[in-house]
Structure formats: C-alpha cells, structure tokens
Design an enzyme around this catalytic site. Structure first.
Site, PDB file in Angstrom:
ATOM      1  N   ASP A  78       6.167   1.601   6.666  1.00  0.00           N
ATOM      2  CA  ASP A  78       4.908   0.882   6.489  1.00  0.00           C
ATOM      3  C   ASP A  78       4.057   1.685   5.509  1.00  0.00           C
ATOM      4  OD1 ASP A  78       2.516  -0.451   6.714  1.00  0.00           O
ATOM      5  OD2 ASP A  78       2.172   0.047   8.817  1.00  0.00           O
ATOM      6  N   ASP A 109       3.807  -6.606   3.482  1.00  0.00           N
ATOM      7  CA  ASP A 109       3.479  -5.666   4.563  1.00  0.00           C
ATOM      8  C   ASP A 109       3.395  -6.446   5.866  1.00  0.00           C
ATOM      9  OD1 ASP A 109       2.727  -3.455   5.999  1.00  0.00           O
ATOM     10  OD2 ASP A 109       0.664  -3.427   5.283  1.00  0.00           O
ATOM     11  N   ASP A 136       0.106   4.429   1.015  1.00  0.00           N
ATOM     12  CA  ASP A 136      -0.083   5.496   2.008  1.00  0.00           C
ATOM     13  C   ASP A 136       0.695   5.212   3.288  1.00  0.00           C
ATOM     14  OD1 ASP A 136      -1.943   3.310   2.426  1.00  0.00           O
ATOM     15  OD2 ASP A 136      -2.875   4.536   3.986  1.00  0.00           O
ATOM     16  N   GLU A 176      -4.635   2.176   2.946  1.00  0.00           N
ATOM     17  CA  GLU A 176      -4.714   0.993   3.806  1.00  0.00           C
ATOM     18  C   GLU A 176      -4.838   1.383   5.267  1.00  0.00           C
ATOM     19  OE1 GLU A 176      -2.799  -2.251   6.308  1.00  0.00           O
ATOM     20  OE2 GLU A 176      -2.330  -0.127   6.067  1.00  0.00           O
ATOM     21  N   GLU A 177      -4.112   2.413   5.655  1.00  0.00           N
ATOM     22  CA  GLU A 177      -4.025   2.776   7.071  1.00  0.00           C
ATOM     23  C   GLU A 177      -5.335   3.293   7.648  1.00  0.00           C
ATOM     24  OE1 GLU A 177      -1.586   1.910   8.675  1.00  0.00           O
ATOM     25  OE2 GLU A 177       0.209   1.936   7.423  1.00  0.00           O
ATOM     26  N   HIS A 217       0.843  -1.209   0.000  1.00  0.00           N
ATOM     27  CA  HIS A 217       0.000   0.000   0.000  1.00  0.00           C
ATOM     28  C   HIS A 217       0.872   1.251   0.000  1.00  0.00           C
ATOM     29  CE1 HIS A 217       0.491   0.993   4.342  1.00  0.00           C
ATOM     30  NE2 HIS A 217       0.488  -0.318   4.536  1.00  0.00           N
TER      31      HIS A 217
END
Length: 241
Positions: free
Chosen positions: A132, A189, A95, A162-163, A93
């Site tokens: 991340d 991830d 973001d 995603e976050e 991801h």
C-alpha cells in the site's frame, strides 16, 4: 531494466522467483515493485524516493514534473493514431506505513525491505511490505513503459504522504502537474481485488484540544498501572492481522 534497478542480490532473487510464479504480463509490474523495496519511502521521509522517481520518469522517457510537496507527474505520449484521445491519469501514493516487530533491528530510513515468498503470498521479513501503495505505483509504471499497449495519452501521478493525511493529494494545484487533456483518473489504491470503486464518501480530519484539569488523588483510592503489549498488527487496510 532489472539489472540497472536492483542494487541487492536478494532483490534479484525475489524478482526471478516472482517471474516463475506470476503471469508473464505482470513481470514489469513486479520489477518496479521489487525495485521500490530498495528505496526508503516511509511517510514524512520521502526525499530519497522522490529523487528515485524523478530518475525513473526520465529513464522511461517521460515528461517529468514535481511540485512543492514532492508530488510527481510523468507524461507519456499516445500510441500512433490515438493522439486525439482523452488522457488517462494513473495515480498512486509513494509513501508507506513503516512498522516492524519489536525484536527486529531495522532502519526504515536506510535499510531495503527484505521480501519473502511464502506459498502464493509475497510478504516481508518482520516489517511492513509497502504494498500500500507500492503495487499501485508499480502497476502505473508498468503500463507507462508497455510498448505493446495501444493507448491514448497517459500520465502517472505520484502523490506524497497519503498515509498521514492525504497531504500530497490535498495540496495539488489545478494545472500545475497534469495537462488539460487528462479527462479520466484511476486511483490505484483499492481494498478489493477485481472491483472498481467509481466514487467515495471522502474524508475529513479534525484536531481537538481538550483542556486538562489535574487534581490530587484521594488517598483512599488505589492506583493501578495497566500495560498492554506484544500485540501483532500492521497496516493492511481491512485485513489487519
């Protein structure tokens, strides 16, 4: 590509230091990670990052697609003799969680992340680093551009936000970005170094609205105001400082 990717002298210096202390076969991965640090990519504000990745995909001669949520796929052909192998998707991801110390003046929508090398650790100056899942995305790009790697068809899948709720991944439509030949997907991830998770329990989100009934405070009660502040924290998976 480093001379074309980096806009800031600080990024050049960090990359040169990483090349000295990291194994030779990780140089391309670090190149992409450092380059990404110059591109704002906070959750919910990914327009600049999406445009950057579209350019990167074309620069790597990939077949690039984007959907309505900003998810991006980059398709790369197989090595000679491996054309009939099942495709592998490398997914991460784009973001990051944007957090800084209270005393630090920093604009996540404009300013590049200032990286620091402290011993064997790559950190950031009073902000979150974006590891991340920046490092997972960087690994996928490094694999895609590796001319010496013998592989079947490869697709790099980059999902958005995603976050804040797996928004990009949850909104993927079958057949829109990925080819029918893609049989395996590796989500890069993970929390654990050197381990592969082959399944997960999944997740669910719920919004609950509770009606509030207000009453006047009894005059005999004491009113206390409680403030909690100056905590050290961030978003580091299982390693919250």
């Amino acid at each position: 590509y480093s001379s074309d990717l980096f806009k800031f002298e600080h990024s050049h210096k960090i990359f040169e230091e990483l090349k000295k202390i990291s194994p030779e076969n990780t140089h391309n991965m670090w190149q992409w990670f450092v380059a990404l640090s110059e591109v704002p990519h906070g959750s919910g504000k990914l327009d600049q990052a999406i445009e950057w990745y579209l350019k990167v995909g074309k620069m790597l001669n990939g077949e690039v697609k984007k959907d309505h949520l900003g998810n991006i796929s980059m398709k790369f052909p197989a090595s000679k003799g491996k054309e009939n192998e099942k495709g592998v998707v490398l997914q991460g991801h784009i973001d990051m969680v944007c957090t800084k110390t209270a005393d630090h003046v920093f604009n996540f929508e404009k300013d590049p992340i200032k990286m620091l090398i402290e011993g064997e650790w790559l950190t950031a100056d009073k902000t979150t680093l974006g590891g991340d899942d920046g490092i997972g995305v960087a690994a996928g790009l490094a694999v895609a551009e590796d001319k010496d790697l013998v592989h079947g068809p490869i697709e790099v899948l980059l999902t958005t936000d995603e976050e804040i709720g797996l928004i990009g991944a949850a909104g993927l439509k079958e057949g829109e970005l990925l080819s029918e030949n893609s049989k395996y997907l590796l989500n890069i991830d993970s929390e654990d170094w050197g381990e592969i998770c082959i399944s997960c329990a999944g997740a669910i989100m719920r919004k609950v609205n509770i009606p509030v009934v207000r009453e006047k405070i009894n005059k005999e009660l004491k009113v206390i105001e409680l403030k909690l502040k100056n905590f050290v924290g961030g978003h580091s998976g299982v390693e919250i400082p």
